[in-house]
Motif scaffolding. Structure first.
Motif, PDB file in Angstrom:
ATOM      1  N   GLU A   1       0.616  -1.129   0.066  1.00 37.05           N
ATOM      2  CA  GLU A   1       0.035   0.083  -0.029  1.00 37.05           C
ATOM      3  C   GLU A   1       0.763   1.099   0.163  1.00 37.05           C
ATOM      4  OE1 GLU A   1      -4.177   1.013   2.153  1.00 37.05           O
ATOM      5  OE2 GLU A   1      -2.506   0.617   3.416  1.00 37.05           O
ATOM      6  N   GLY A   2       0.696   2.246  -0.874  1.00 39.56           N
ATOM      7  CA  GLY A   2       1.574   3.306  -1.132  1.00 39.56           C
ATOM      8  C   GLY A   2       2.900   3.218  -1.751  1.00 39.56           C
TER       9      GLY A   2
ATOM     10  N   THR B   1      -1.315  -1.820  -7.513  1.00 42.08           N
ATOM     11  CA  THR B   1      -0.728  -0.459  -8.118  1.00 42.08           C
ATOM     12  C   THR B   1      -1.666  -0.116  -9.137  1.00 42.08           C
ATOM     13  OG1 THR B   1       0.471  -2.183  -9.461  1.00 42.08           O
ATOM     14  CG2 THR B   1       1.526  -1.270  -7.930  1.00 42.08           C
ATOM     15  N   LEU B   2      -2.685  -0.957  -9.907  1.00 42.19           N
ATOM     16  CA  LEU B   2      -3.439  -0.272 -10.589  1.00 42.19           C
ATOM     17  C   LEU B   2      -4.702   0.686 -10.096  1.00 42.19           C
ATOM     18  CD1 LEU B   2      -3.852  -0.131 -13.883  1.00 42.19           C
ATOM     19  CD2 LEU B   2      -5.396  -2.137 -13.497  1.00 42.19           C
ATOM     20  N   ALA B   3      -5.092  -0.053  -8.983  1.00 36.63           N
ATOM     21  CA  ALA B   3      -6.158   0.702  -8.326  1.00 36.63           C
ATOM     22  C   ALA B   3      -5.527   2.039  -7.434  1.00 36.63           C
ATOM     23  CB  ALA B   3      -6.677  -0.050  -7.009  1.00 36.63           C
ATOM     24  N   GLU B   4      -4.227   2.159  -7.026  1.00 37.59           N
ATOM     25  CA  GLU B   4      -3.876   3.354  -6.574  1.00 37.59           C
ATOM     26  C   GLU B   4      -3.612   4.044  -7.720  1.00 37.59           C
ATOM     27  OE1 GLU B   4      -1.426   1.876  -2.618  1.00 37.59           O
ATOM     28  OE2 GLU B   4      -0.407   2.423  -4.563  1.00 37.59           O
TER      29      GLU B   4
ATOM     30  N   TYR C   1     -12.894   2.899 -15.725  1.00 34.31           N
ATOM     31  CA  TYR C   1     -12.419   1.304 -15.985  1.00 34.31           C
ATOM     32  C   TYR C   1     -11.590   1.062 -17.274  1.00 34.31           C
ATOM     33  CZ  TYR C   1     -13.261  -3.843 -16.413  1.00 34.31           C
ATOM     34  OH  TYR C   1     -12.809  -4.998 -16.656  1.00 34.31           O
ATOM     35  N   GLU C   2     -11.951   2.003 -18.493  1.00 31.93           N
ATOM     36  CA  GLU C   2     -11.291   1.687 -19.614  1.00 31.93           C
ATOM     37  C   GLU C   2      -9.698   2.236 -19.440  1.00 31.93           C
ATOM     38  OE1 GLU C   2     -11.686   0.479 -22.670  1.00 31.93           O
ATOM     39  OE2 GLU C   2     -13.612  -0.372 -21.746  1.00 31.93           O
ATOM     40  N   ALA C   3      -9.542   3.284 -18.627  1.00 27.38           N
ATOM     41  CA  ALA C   3      -8.278   3.668 -18.464  1.00 27.38           C
ATOM     42  C   ALA C   3      -7.370   2.637 -17.564  1.00 27.38           C
ATOM     43  CB  ALA C   3      -8.326   5.152 -17.354  1.00 27.38           C
TER      44      ALA C   3
ATOM     45  N   LEU D   1     -10.450  -3.427  -5.105  1.00 35.03           N
ATOM     46  CA  LEU D   1      -9.240  -4.077  -5.807  1.00 35.03           C
ATOM     47  C   LEU D   1      -9.967  -4.899  -7.006  1.00 35.03           C
ATOM     48  CD1 LEU D   1      -6.831  -4.924  -3.099  1.00 35.03           C
ATOM     49  CD2 LEU D   1      -6.778  -2.854  -4.376  1.00 35.03           C
ATOM     50  N   VAL D   2     -11.185  -5.582  -6.852  1.00 35.70           N
ATOM     51  CA  VAL D   2     -11.484  -6.534  -7.659  1.00 35.70           C
ATOM     52  C   VAL D   2     -11.850  -5.923  -9.063  1.00 35.70           C
ATOM     53  CG1 VAL D   2     -13.979  -6.078  -7.019  1.00 35.70           C
ATOM     54  CG2 VAL D   2     -13.178  -8.496  -7.963  1.00 35.70           C
TER      55      VAL D   2
END
Length: 383
Positions: free
Chosen positions: A83-84, A212-215, A232-234, A327-328
């Motif tokens: 995280e972070g 990492t993608l969610a952050e 989501y597309e990004a 995260l899902v």
């Protein structure tokens, strides 16, 4: 294995007991093919595999069996060690404390089960690889718990994930793509049939996982509206760029997938969560999810349903829970990006992976006969 990778944390003990009971008489082999000769059953020694990832800490304790191994004990907890990390380059103090507490619980289980520490293989992956203080944290764990974790590189991580999923390959397939979605990275392994065996012909590690993608792409407030679709597309595009940067181009392999002669295997909590949503499960059921076949359209429909649920709705889902709710969809976006880059109609869901690979590798090594020193005439003494 431990608590289902796709299940929410906080239910370690109850889920572990349920899974250990099922594993003693599994409906299908757990983790791999035939184990060959050697001790198996109740007299077989215990082996352990511990995987400290960017998001999860998982332990698996098992005995060799003819069809692979049988689970004796397991543990899984979401710790978010990474995280972070993508912003600071260092492991956060609170994240390290969470991971340390989970690892201390693992060490207690190892002692309680009487597992010889020499038969415990413990590894750490992307978070400890990437962090400036990753090695220092590993030393803190060793000094405080006695656990000796080894930081493995992406190549070994990919190989072990493949090893753990081998018996989910369709024997009729000519090509397989294994997707191991982690918290901090995603390993992709392409295999092609050579003779009667599947051989890895290419692999890559993308520096993007669900954490990492969610952050990198915080979820918008209006996730069910147009802003949510743009968000989501990004994520899909970001992962798509990472795949393209890997430079894996094989027209013949791509043709095999396009003609239905190959399939994907997806291993991660995010993908098992998609499967749980697809099946409308009221509780996580490994025996229904591990080995499940899903079509590309079914994967997309499950992702659409997750978007429509919103954060609170996802948190309330039994196969997701509050610890994985944010995260899902990042995991769904990673799978979507892979499916766009390598179009394929069939995905097999795997509730197994790196830990299973570690166990099978170690059990196989211990089965190898030791070379006996030849007894022969001693060389004549020099005159």
């Amino acid at each position: 294995m431990p608590e289902p990778d796709g299940a929410p944390s906080g239910r370690d003990d109850r889920s572990q007991r349920q899974r250990s009971d099922r594993a003693s008489h599994p409906a299908k082999p757990r983790g791999g093919g035939a184990q060959g000769h050697g001790a198996s059953g109740r007299d077989a020694p215990l082996y352990g595999a511990l995987d400290l990832g960017t998001n999860n800490c998982r332990l698996l304790i098992a005995r060799p069996a003819r069809e692979g191994f049988r689970v004796v004990d397991s543990f899984s907890r979401i710790v978010r060690l990474g995280e972070g990390l993508s912003h600071t380059g260092r492991l956060d103090e609170a994240a390290m404390d969470r991971a340390y507490d989970a690892l201390a619980s693992c060490a207690e289980r190892v002692v309680r089960k009487g597992l010889d520490s020499a038969r415990l293989t413990a590894v750490a992956t992307q978070a400890c690889r990437q962090a400036e203080n990753g090695a220092a944290f590993i030393e803190r764990v060793r000094a405080g718990t006695g656990l000796r974790l080894r930081i493995i590189d992406p190549a070994e991580e990919a190989r072990l994930s493949v090893e753990g999923c081998l018996n989910l390959f369709d024997p009729r397939a000519e090509a397989v793509l294994v997707i191991d979605v982690g918290g901090g990275s995603t390993e992709l392994s392409w295999l092609r049939k050579q003779g009667r065996e599947m051989k890895t012909v290419a692999w890559m590690s993308a520096p993007l996982g669900v954490v990492t993608l969610a952050e990198r792409h915080p979820e918008p407030d209006d996730v069910v509206g147009p802003a949510g679709e743009v968000w989501y597309e990004a994520m899909v595009a970001d992962m798509g760029a990472a795949i393209a940067a890997g430079g894996i181009v094989d027209a013949d392999m791509r043709d095999l997938f396009g003609r239905g002669r190959g399939h994907m295997v997806g291993t991660s909590g995010a993908i098992t969560s998609l499967a749980g949503i697809h099946l409308n499960l009221r509780r996580y059921q490994r025996d229904r999810i591990d080995g499940l076949w899903m079509t590309r359209k079914q994967c997309e429909a499950a992702a659409d349903r997750l978007k429509a649920l919103g954060p609170d709705g996802r948190a309330a889902e039994a196969c997701i829970g509050p610890d994985r709710a944010d995260l899902v969809l990042a995991g769904a976006a990673i799978l979507e990006a892979v499916q766009r880059a390598w179009p394929c109609e069939r995905v097999r869901v795997a509730d197994r992976g790196l830990r299973e690979g570690l166990l099978l590798q170690r059990m196989r090594e211990d089965r190898k006969p030791r070379r006996r020193r030849r007894r022969g005439r001693q060389p004549a003494a020099a005159e």
